[in-house]
Design a protein around this motif. Structure first.
Motif, PDB file in Angstrom:
ATOM      1  N   GLN A 299       0.722  -1.195   0.029  1.00  0.00           N
ATOM      2  CA  GLN A 299      -0.182  -0.329   0.014  1.00  0.00           C
ATOM      3  C   GLN A 299       0.828   1.202  -0.047  1.00  0.00           C
ATOM      4  O   GLN A 299       0.354   2.174  -0.574  1.00  0.00           O
ATOM      5  CB  GLN A 299      -1.061   0.128   1.014  1.00  0.00           C
ATOM      6  CG  GLN A 299      -2.235  -0.921   1.075  1.00  0.00           C
ATOM      7  CD  GLN A 299      -3.236  -0.598   1.903  1.00  0.00           C
ATOM      8  OE1 GLN A 299      -3.160  -1.175   3.150  1.00  0.00           O
ATOM      9  NE2 GLN A 299      -4.040  -0.039   1.303  1.00  0.00           N
ATOM     10  N   GLU A 300       1.887   1.325   0.769  1.00  0.00           N
ATOM     11  CA  GLU A 300       2.881   2.458   0.740  1.00  0.00           C
ATOM     12  C   GLU A 300       3.732   2.530  -0.726  1.00  0.00           C
ATOM     13  O   GLU A 300       3.685   3.870  -1.075  1.00  0.00           O
ATOM     14  CB  GLU A 300       3.990   2.192   1.728  1.00  0.00           C
ATOM     15  CG  GLU A 300       3.653   2.293   3.208  1.00  0.00           C
ATOM     16  CD  GLU A 300       4.592   1.884   4.265  1.00  0.00           C
ATOM     17  OE1 GLU A 300       4.340   2.193   5.276  1.00  0.00           O
ATOM     18  OE2 GLU A 300       5.510   1.376   3.839  1.00  0.00           O
ATOM     19  N   GLU A 301       3.607   1.448  -1.441  1.00  0.00           N
ATOM     20  CA  GLU A 301       4.572   1.812  -2.641  1.00  0.00           C
ATOM     21  C   GLU A 301       3.556   1.734  -3.983  1.00  0.00           C
ATOM     22  O   GLU A 301       3.996   2.382  -4.926  1.00  0.00           O
ATOM     23  CB  GLU A 301       5.659   0.437  -2.814  1.00  0.00           C
ATOM     24  CG  GLU A 301       6.595   0.326  -1.737  1.00  0.00           C
ATOM     25  CD  GLU A 301       7.734  -0.514  -2.268  1.00  0.00           C
ATOM     26  OE1 GLU A 301       7.839  -0.708  -3.565  1.00  0.00           O
ATOM     27  OE2 GLU A 301       8.545  -1.092  -1.324  1.00  0.00           O
ATOM     28  N   PHE A 302       2.364   1.370  -3.925  1.00  0.00           N
ATOM     29  CA  PHE A 302       1.706   1.170  -5.184  1.00  0.00           C
ATOM     30  C   PHE A 302       0.796   2.664  -5.204  1.00  0.00           C
ATOM     31  O   PHE A 302      -0.602   2.648  -5.047  1.00  0.00           O
ATOM     32  CB  PHE A 302       0.767   0.004  -5.180  1.00  0.00           C
ATOM     33  CG  PHE A 302       1.490  -1.294  -5.432  1.00  0.00           C
ATOM     34  CD1 PHE A 302       2.833  -1.351  -5.739  1.00  0.00           C
ATOM     35  CD2 PHE A 302       1.090  -2.550  -5.292  1.00  0.00           C
ATOM     36  CE1 PHE A 302       3.575  -2.250  -5.901  1.00  0.00           C
ATOM     37  CE2 PHE A 302       1.525  -3.648  -4.976  1.00  0.00           C
ATOM     38  CZ  PHE A 302       2.881  -3.641  -5.692  1.00  0.00           C
ATOM     39  N   THR A 303       1.336   3.709  -4.985  1.00  0.00           N
ATOM     40  CA  THR A 303       0.765   4.911  -5.064  1.00  0.00           C
ATOM     41  C   THR A 303      -0.086   5.216  -6.245  1.00  0.00           C
ATOM     42  O   THR A 303      -1.202   6.047  -6.293  1.00  0.00           O
ATOM     43  CB  THR A 303       1.577   5.988  -4.842  1.00  0.00           C
ATOM     44  OG1 THR A 303       2.611   6.048  -5.659  1.00  0.00           O
ATOM     45  CG2 THR A 303       2.205   6.117  -3.350  1.00  0.00           C
ATOM     46  N   GLY A 304       0.139   4.424  -7.498  1.00  0.00           N
ATOM     47  CA  GLY A 304      -0.715   4.877  -8.425  1.00  0.00           C
ATOM     48  C   GLY A 304      -1.793   3.970  -8.714  1.00  0.00           C
ATOM     49  O   GLY A 304      -2.814   4.208  -9.820  1.00  0.00           O
ATOM     50  N   HIS A 305      -2.261   3.198  -7.549  1.00  0.00           N
ATOM     51  CA  HIS A 305      -3.572   2.482  -7.497  1.00  0.00           C
ATOM     52  C   HIS A 305      -4.174   3.056  -6.298  1.00  0.00           C
ATOM     53  O   HIS A 305      -3.623   3.742  -5.238  1.00  0.00           O
ATOM     54  CB  HIS A 305      -3.250   1.049  -7.276  1.00  0.00           C
ATOM     55  CG  HIS A 305      -2.983   0.583  -8.653  1.00  0.00           C
ATOM     56  ND1 HIS A 305      -1.740   0.307  -9.084  1.00  0.00           N
ATOM     57  CD2 HIS A 305      -3.733  -0.243  -9.437  1.00  0.00           C
ATOM     58  CE1 HIS A 305      -1.593  -0.180 -10.389  1.00  0.00           C
ATOM     59  NE2 HIS A 305      -2.923  -0.788 -10.524  1.00  0.00           N
ATOM     60  N   ARG A 306      -5.503   3.099  -6.406  1.00  0.00           N
ATOM     61  CA  ARG A 306      -6.267   3.365  -5.064  1.00  0.00           C
ATOM     62  C   ARG A 306      -6.468   1.890  -4.243  1.00  0.00           C
ATOM     63  O   ARG A 306      -7.235   0.917  -4.573  1.00  0.00           O
ATOM     64  CB  ARG A 306      -7.653   3.804  -5.154  1.00  0.00           C
ATOM     65  CG  ARG A 306      -8.489   4.160  -4.201  1.00  0.00           C
ATOM     66  CD  ARG A 306      -7.945   4.924  -3.226  1.00  0.00           C
ATOM     67  NE  ARG A 306      -8.748   5.571  -2.184  1.00  0.00           N
ATOM     68  CZ  ARG A 306      -8.479   6.404  -1.077  1.00  0.00           C
ATOM     69  NH1 ARG A 306      -7.398   6.652  -1.020  1.00  0.00           N
ATOM     70  NH2 ARG A 306      -9.463   6.588  -0.115  1.00  0.00           N
ATOM     71  N   THR A 307      -5.640   1.501  -3.326  1.00  0.00           N
ATOM     72  CA  THR A 307      -5.446   0.098  -2.708  1.00  0.00           C
ATOM     73  C   THR A 307      -6.350   0.233  -1.453  1.00  0.00           C
ATOM     74  O   THR A 307      -6.526   1.195  -0.748  1.00  0.00           O
ATOM     75  CB  THR A 307      -4.002   0.050  -2.387  1.00  0.00           C
ATOM     76  OG1 THR A 307      -3.509   0.781  -1.361  1.00  0.00           O
ATOM     77  CG2 THR A 307      -3.181  -0.364  -3.584  1.00  0.00           C
ATOM     78  N   TYR A 308      -6.873  -0.840  -1.173  1.00  0.00           N
ATOM     79  CA  TYR A 308      -7.807  -1.031   0.018  1.00  0.00           C
ATOM     80  C   TYR A 308      -7.224  -2.265   0.600  1.00  0.00           C
ATOM     81  O   TYR A 308      -7.160  -3.459  -0.061  1.00  0.00           O
ATOM     82  CB  TYR A 308      -9.397  -1.291  -0.258  1.00  0.00           C
ATOM     83  CG  TYR A 308      -9.964   0.009  -0.941  1.00  0.00           C
ATOM     84  CD1 TYR A 308     -10.431   1.071  -0.202  1.00  0.00           C
ATOM     85  CD2 TYR A 308      -9.745   0.302  -2.386  1.00  0.00           C
ATOM     86  CE1 TYR A 308     -11.020   2.120  -0.664  1.00  0.00           C
ATOM     87  CE2 TYR A 308     -10.457   1.341  -2.774  1.00  0.00           C
ATOM     88  CZ  TYR A 308     -11.196   2.290  -2.258  1.00  0.00           C
ATOM     89  OH  TYR A 308     -11.543   3.467  -2.525  1.00  0.00           O
ATOM     90  N   ALA A 309      -7.244  -2.396   1.966  1.00  0.00           N
ATOM     91  CA  ALA A 309      -6.692  -3.670   2.676  1.00  0.00           C
ATOM     92  C   ALA A 309      -7.680  -3.580   3.823  1.00  0.00           C
ATOM     93  O   ALA A 309      -7.681  -2.948   4.810  1.00  0.00           O
ATOM     94  CB  ALA A 309      -5.352  -3.650   3.061  1.00  0.00           C
ATOM     95  N   TYR A 310      -8.345  -4.855   4.067  1.00  0.00           N
ATOM     96  CA  TYR A 310      -9.548  -4.943   5.033  1.00  0.00           C
ATOM     97  C   TYR A 310      -8.991  -6.158   6.011  1.00  0.00           C
ATOM     98  O   TYR A 310      -8.545  -7.208   5.609  1.00  0.00           O
ATOM     99  CB  TYR A 310     -10.813  -4.968   4.455  1.00  0.00           C
ATOM    100  CG  TYR A 310     -11.347  -6.084   3.918  1.00  0.00           C
ATOM    101  CD1 TYR A 310     -11.856  -7.314   4.529  1.00  0.00           C
ATOM    102  CD2 TYR A 310     -11.469  -6.317   2.468  1.00  0.00           C
ATOM    103  CE1 TYR A 310     -12.264  -8.378   4.079  1.00  0.00           C
ATOM    104  CE2 TYR A 310     -11.620  -7.406   1.866  1.00  0.00           C
ATOM    105  CZ  TYR A 310     -12.252  -8.646   2.568  1.00  0.00           C
ATOM    106  OH  TYR A 310     -12.750  -9.713   1.953  1.00  0.00           O
ATOM    107  N   ASP A 311      -9.547  -6.015   7.258  1.00  0.00           N
ATOM    108  CA  ASP A 311      -9.396  -7.139   8.195  1.00  0.00           C
ATOM    109  C   ASP A 311     -10.625  -8.204   7.839  1.00  0.00           C
ATOM    110  O   ASP A 311     -11.713  -7.905   8.021  1.00  0.00           O
ATOM    111  CB  ASP A 311      -9.711  -6.456   9.792  1.00  0.00           C
ATOM    112  CG  ASP A 311      -8.458  -5.773   9.892  1.00  0.00           C
ATOM    113  OD1 ASP A 311      -7.483  -5.764   9.112  1.00  0.00           O
ATOM    114  OD2 ASP A 311      -8.248  -5.077  11.011  1.00  0.00           O
TER     115      ASP A 311
END
Length: 260
Positions: free
Chosen positions: A41-53
């Motif tokens: 998530q820190e590196e893929f700034t060219g995507h809108r990333t979501y990570a959920y629990d």
């Protein structure tokens, strides 16, 4: 990065969002939480990333859990519907199985798949171990002992601090009820394998395996590759099942290739 909680189905789902651009949703494995994807998530700034629990992990509530893959799949579909919109979905292990199930069910929401260390069916012994782990979850000492045993088997890099990793994984599962629920869901694909549904996935799929994965060996990847209409394979060298712990640089490179 931004964290938030949303009411989805019968639970409150905690997630982290970052970046801007095409949407990508990350789903973690058993005894992990959204933080397992922090580096990406820190590196893929060219995507809108979501990570959920996942339900019952991290800060997401357990709700009326029923120990099925279908319920975990529906949680992901609710996230895609209410939070992220249609997205490429990236899943590790348990998360990969959830993502593949969602892709077969709703191709309008899951536009592509990246499945790391993933199986669409488990053997008798693996199912028995998952059910045993689910039973042990009620006993904190037994759960911690089995988590330590399993973690050692999943790591190939001798530089990894096993004690620190086990402590981190234990913290993500709290009282163990969510862990038991997810382990039961994985055991369920022994009698109800996901493999037949893979032919319905017409979206592009990248299957990522690890060189020394004892839990999901190359045979598991070959089952996926044979059944999926549009699949490619990448392998992470010098890594066991917990590939994003053993060799995060290679995982990040592979995911960058897969996401484009």
């Amino acid at each position: 990065m931004q964290t938030a909680t949303a009411a989805l189905n019968d639970i409150r789902t905690h997630y982290c969002a970052a970046g801007s651009g095409p949407a990508a949703v990350f789903v973690h494995g058993l005894a992990e939480d959204h933080r397992s994807w922090r580096r990406q998530q820190e590196e893929f700034t060219g995507h809108r990333t979501y990570a959920y629990d996942v339900r019952g992990h991290g800060e997401s509530t357990l709700g009326a859990a029923n120990g099925t893959l279908d319920q975990l799949r529906d949680d992901l579909l609710a996230f895609l519907t209410e939070i992220s919109g249609p997205a490429v979905c990236v899943g590790f292990s348990l998360g990969g199985t959830v993502v593949l199930s969602a892709a077969a069910q709703r191709p309008d929401l899951v536009t592509g798949v990246v499945a790391l260390g993933t199986s669409s069916v488990v053997g008798r012994r693996a199912a028995e171990i998952n059910l045993q782990r689910a039973e042990e979850a009620a006993d904190p000492a037994a759960l911690l002992a089995s988590l330590r045993e399993d973690t050692r088997m999943m790591v190939a890099n001798p530089a990894v601090d096993i004690d620190e990793l086990v402590a981190r994984r234990a913290a993500t599962i709290g009282d163990g009820a969510g862990f038991a629920n997810a382990a039961t869901a994985m055991a369920g694909i022994r009698d109800n394998p996901l493999t037949p549904a893979l032919a319905e996935i017409k979206q592009p799929v990248t299957v990522i395996g690890a060189e020394h994965d004892a839990l999901c060996p190359r045979k598991a990847a070959e089952i996926l590759l044979e059944a999926l209409p549009r699949a490619t394979y990448l392998e992470i060298p010098n890594a066991g099942h917990l590939m994003n712990v053993d060799n995060p640089d290679a995982v990040t490179t592979a995911l960058r290739t897969a996401l484009g």
